[in-house]
Design a protein around this motif. Structure first.
Motif, PDB file in Angstrom:
ATOM      1  N   VAL A   1       0.509   1.816  11.047  1.00  0.00           N
ATOM      2  CA  VAL A   1       1.280   1.899  11.207  1.00  0.00           C
ATOM      3  C   VAL A   1       2.014   2.966   9.829  1.00  0.00           C
ATOM      4  CG1 VAL A   1       3.171   0.174   8.767  1.00  0.00           C
ATOM      5  CG2 VAL A   1       2.101  -0.725  10.517  1.00  0.00           C
ATOM      6  N   VAL A   2       1.142   3.577   9.017  1.00  0.00           N
ATOM      7  CA  VAL A   2       1.736   4.968   8.153  1.00  0.00           C
ATOM      8  C   VAL A   2       1.275   6.199   9.245  1.00  0.00           C
ATOM      9  CG1 VAL A   2       1.327   6.606   6.486  1.00  0.00           C
ATOM     10  CG2 VAL A   2       0.740   4.353   6.120  1.00  0.00           C
ATOM     11  N   ARG A   3       0.675   5.893  10.929  1.00  0.00           N
ATOM     12  CA  ARG A   3       1.122   7.281  11.170  1.00  0.00           C
ATOM     13  C   ARG A   3       1.875   7.129  12.616  1.00  0.00           C
ATOM     14  NH1 ARG A   3      -4.786   5.668  11.160  1.00  0.00           N
ATOM     15  NH2 ARG A   3      -4.058   5.013  13.787  1.00  0.00           N
ATOM     16  N   SER A   4       2.303   5.678  12.732  1.00  0.00           N
ATOM     17  CA  SER A   4       3.472   5.638  14.211  1.00  0.00           C
ATOM     18  C   SER A   4       4.648   5.550  13.368  1.00  0.00           C
ATOM     19  CB  SER A   4       2.912   4.300  14.648  1.00  0.00           C
ATOM     20  OG  SER A   4       2.985   2.641  13.654  1.00  0.00           O
TER      21      SER A   4
ATOM     22  N   TRP B   1       0.666  -1.272  -0.247  1.00  0.00           N
ATOM     23  CA  TRP B   1       0.510  -0.153   0.145  1.00  0.00           C
ATOM     24  C   TRP B   1       0.694   0.930  -0.155  1.00  0.00           C
ATOM     25  CZ3 TRP B   1      -5.505  -0.190   0.649  1.00  0.00           C
ATOM     26  CH2 TRP B   1      -5.483  -1.705   0.955  1.00  0.00           C
ATOM     27  N   LEU B   2       0.592   1.912  -0.757  1.00  0.00           N
ATOM     28  CA  LEU B   2       0.975   3.010  -1.324  1.00  0.00           C
ATOM     29  C   LEU B   2       0.423   4.349  -1.258  1.00  0.00           C
ATOM     30  CD1 LEU B   2       3.434   2.903  -4.670  1.00  0.00           C
ATOM     31  CD2 LEU B   2       4.369   2.268  -1.823  1.00  0.00           C
ATOM     32  N   LEU B   3       0.656   5.090   0.236  1.00  0.00           N
ATOM     33  CA  LEU B   3       0.206   6.695   0.589  1.00  0.00           C
ATOM     34  C   LEU B   3       0.921   7.584  -0.868  1.00  0.00           C
ATOM     35  CD1 LEU B   3      -1.054   8.443   3.019  1.00  0.00           C
ATOM     36  CD2 LEU B   3       1.050   9.097   3.789  1.00  0.00           C
ATOM     37  N   GLU B   4      -0.945   7.783  -1.130  1.00  0.00           N
ATOM     38  CA  GLU B   4      -0.629   8.780  -2.493  1.00  0.00           C
ATOM     39  C   GLU B   4      -2.064  10.726  -1.110  1.00  0.00           C
ATOM     40  OE1 GLU B   4      -2.103   7.378  -5.822  1.00  0.00           O
ATOM     41  OE2 GLU B   4      -1.056   5.898  -6.070  1.00  0.00           O
ATOM     42  N   PRO B   5      -1.298  11.434  -1.758  1.00  0.00           N
ATOM     43  CA  PRO B   5      -1.438  12.410  -1.523  1.00  0.00           C
ATOM     44  C   PRO B   5      -2.651  13.185  -2.382  1.00  0.00           C
ATOM     45  CG  PRO B   5       0.100  13.037  -2.691  1.00  0.00           C
ATOM     46  CD  PRO B   5       0.433  11.986  -2.779  1.00  0.00           C
ATOM     47  N   ALA B   6      -4.121  13.256  -1.581  1.00  0.00           N
ATOM     48  CA  ALA B   6      -5.287  13.831  -1.687  1.00  0.00           C
ATOM     49  C   ALA B   6      -5.424  14.855  -2.581  1.00  0.00           C
ATOM     50  CB  ALA B   6      -6.116  13.889  -1.078  1.00  0.00           C
ATOM     51  N   ILE B   7      -5.836  15.101  -4.088  1.00  0.00           N
ATOM     52  CA  ILE B   7      -6.290  16.246  -5.009  1.00  0.00           C
ATOM     53  C   ILE B   7      -7.396  16.933  -4.830  1.00  0.00           C
ATOM     54  CG2 ILE B   7      -5.286  17.310  -7.551  1.00  0.00           C
ATOM     55  CD1 ILE B   7      -3.513  14.680  -7.354  1.00  0.00           C
ATOM     56  N   GLY B   8      -7.551  18.040  -4.484  1.00  0.00           N
ATOM     57  CA  GLY B   8      -8.523  18.659  -4.194  1.00  0.00           C
ATOM     58  C   GLY B   8      -9.729  18.247  -3.978  1.00  0.00           C
ATOM     59  N   ASN B   9     -11.160  17.905  -4.114  1.00  0.00           N
ATOM     60  CA  ASN B   9     -12.301  17.092  -3.119  1.00  0.00           C
ATOM     61  C   ASN B   9     -12.258  15.644  -4.485  1.00  0.00           C
ATOM     62  OD1 ASN B   9     -12.375  17.769  -1.513  1.00  0.00           O
ATOM     63  ND2 ASN B   9     -13.320  19.512  -1.675  1.00  0.00           N
ATOM     64  N   THR B  10     -11.806  15.964  -5.581  1.00  0.00           N
ATOM     65  CA  THR B  10     -12.156  14.706  -6.852  1.00  0.00           C
ATOM     66  C   THR B  10     -12.037  13.043  -6.200  1.00  0.00           C
ATOM     67  OG1 THR B  10     -10.198  14.802  -7.963  1.00  0.00           O
ATOM     68  CG2 THR B  10     -12.252  16.714  -8.410  1.00  0.00           C
TER      69      THR B  10
ATOM     70  N   VAL C   1       4.704  -3.857   7.504  1.00  0.00           N
ATOM     71  CA  VAL C   1       6.246  -2.759   7.204  1.00  0.00           C
ATOM     72  C   VAL C   1       5.884  -1.209   7.054  1.00  0.00           C
ATOM     73  CG1 VAL C   1       7.835  -4.962   8.859  1.00  0.00           C
ATOM     74  CG2 VAL C   1       7.276  -4.357   5.880  1.00  0.00           C
ATOM     75  N   PRO C   2       6.480  -0.848   7.855  1.00  0.00           N
ATOM     76  CA  PRO C   2       6.063   0.806   7.032  1.00  0.00           C
ATOM     77  C   PRO C   2       7.472   0.806   5.771  1.00  0.00           C
ATOM     78  CG  PRO C   2       8.140   1.332   8.775  1.00  0.00           C
ATOM     79  CD  PRO C   2       6.670  -0.013   9.034  1.00  0.00           C
ATOM     80  N   LEU C   3       6.981   1.776   4.530  1.00  0.00           N
ATOM     81  CA  LEU C   3       8.323   2.042   3.540  1.00  0.00           C
ATOM     82  C   LEU C   3       8.139   3.011   3.339  1.00  0.00           C
ATOM     83  CD1 LEU C   3       6.729  -0.665   1.167  1.00  0.00           C
ATOM     84  CD2 LEU C   3       8.248  -1.144   1.913  1.00  0.00           C
ATOM     85  N   ARG C   4       9.422   3.317   3.601  1.00  0.00           N
ATOM     86  CA  ARG C   4      10.633   4.329   3.172  1.00  0.00           C
ATOM     87  C   ARG C   4      11.281   5.253   2.252  1.00  0.00           C
ATOM     88  NH1 ARG C   4      10.737   3.686   9.419  1.00  0.00           N
ATOM     89  NH2 ARG C   4       8.905   4.481  10.610  1.00  0.00           N
TER      90      ARG C   4
END
Length: 376
Positions: free
Chosen positions: A334-337, A279-288, A370-373
């Motif tokens: 895990v993403v938050r911690s 799972w990769l963290l993707e930032p939100a773009i607007g509200n679309t 496990v987190p990926l950095r």
């Protein structure tokens, strides 16, 4: 008339002589029967000592003779003692030999009992012998050497606290007793020696068995250690192979999905797990952005989505490309911690997001996350 009287006296004397001669044999006949049923050396001495005890002896002893290489008595081992006195210089098991006339006397004539009527006036005894007897208060003593076919077996010793006159009939008893005792004591000594050898051999075998068991245990531990090392080597080899294959995939392809699939499959095979996902963290773009799992993601530090970029295992296509709020599930935690997480039983952990299980039909019980950095 006188001739008849004289004849009757002669016959009476002959009868008495015959009866007196037979009395020692009759007395020892009962002892012989008792010796046949004796169970150990103590019982043997108790039976053999009875005539001396009846004659007032206060102590009786039975000792084994330990000869030297030439068959000459070298040591005496006390194997049985009976005493009515608290004094005793020869505890059981003690081996002794004394360089004095007392011991020289019974060894010089081994087929005849040695009688000491009064130790204080017996000129055959030297000062050392008199001191030895006086140590236990012995005034009279008879020693019966026991031999078989010229071989020393042992000696019987009967002691008196006062001078003792050994009558002819008593001497006959001791002479006969010496002949009866020798084969009995020899048999018991052979049995005792056999018991000691068996006990010694048993102890040796027990020690050898213990040593062998220790060696077997040590070898078993060594084999287990070798097996553990082999497993470690195999695991390390698999890890290196996975790293190598992952490196090859990264170097040979620019397709992120293909690289992630290769990495994930190698990890799944290496760790022997049912399924895996990245799972990769993707930032939100607007509200679309739309959401497939969970409620909307609030703006702020947790803004964005966790997107399943790759999955492997049964029904992996169902999970692939899912989007989930970073506030949901174990992956969100895990993403938050920023720390790894091992959950042995997900059913008891409230952080577990069950929607994925329901969609894939997999009843997952334990999960490693496990987190990926990347370097910033």
């Amino acid at each position: 008339m006188k001739q008849n009287i004289r004849g009757e006296k002669v016959q009476l004397t002959q009868v008495r002589a015959t009866r007196d001669a037979s009395e020692p044999s009759q007395a020892l006949l009962g002892l012989s029967h008792g010796l046949n049923s004796a169970g150990d050396i103590e019982e043997i001495l108790a039976i053999l000592a009875q005539p001396a005890l009846d004659a007032g002896a206060f102590r009786t002893q039975l000792r084994y003779v330990i000869p030297d290489g030439n068959g000459v008595p070298e040591q005496l081992e006390t194997v049985a003692v009976t005493s009515s006195s608290l004094l005793s210089s020869f505890p059981r098991g003690e081996r002794t030999i004394h360089d004095c006339s007392l011991f020289q006397l019974w060894t010089a004539d081994p087929y005849t009992p040695l009688y000491i009527v009064d130790s204080l006036i017996d000129r055959r005894l030297d000062a050392a012998s008199q001191a030895l007897l006086a140590e236990d208060g012995v005034r009279a003593e008879v020693t019966l050497p026991l031999l078989r076919s010229g071989r020393w077996i042992g000696i019987l010793i009967f002691d008196w606290l006062a001078p003792h006159e050994f009558a002819a009939q008593e001497r006959d008893v001791y002479r006969l007793l010496m002949n009866i005792a020798a084969p009995v004591v020899e048999s018991q000594r052979l049995a005792d020696d056999l018991d000691r050898r068996v006990e010694k051999r048993t102890a040796e075998l027990r020690s050898m068995n213990l040593k062998l068991q220790r060696e077997v245990d040590a070898r078993k531990r060594a084999e287990e250690e070798i097996q553990r090392l082999n497993r470690d080597l195999e695991r390390r080899a698999r890890e290196l192979a996975a790293v190598n294959k992952t490196g090859q995939a990264i170097a040979s392809s620019l397709d992120l999905s293909e690289v992630l699939a290769t990495v994930l499959e190698e990890v799944r095979r290496l760790m022997n797990v049912v399924a895996g996902s990245i799972w990769l963290l993707e930032p939100a773009i607007g509200n679309t952005m739309t959401q497939n799992a969970g409620s909307g993601n609030p703006a702020g530090v947790d803004a964005g989505w966790l997107v399943c970029r790759q999955a492997t295992g049964p029904h992996s296509e169902v999970v692939r490309e899912w989007r989930m709020s970073p506030r949901r599930g174990l992956a969100g935690w895990v993403v938050r911690s920023g720390t790894s997480l091992i959950v042995p039983d997900v059913l008891s952990d409230v952080r577990h997001f069950k929607d994925v299980d329901q969609q894939t039909g997999l009843a997952l019980r334990s999960i490693l996350t496990v987190p990926l950095r990347v370097k910033e």
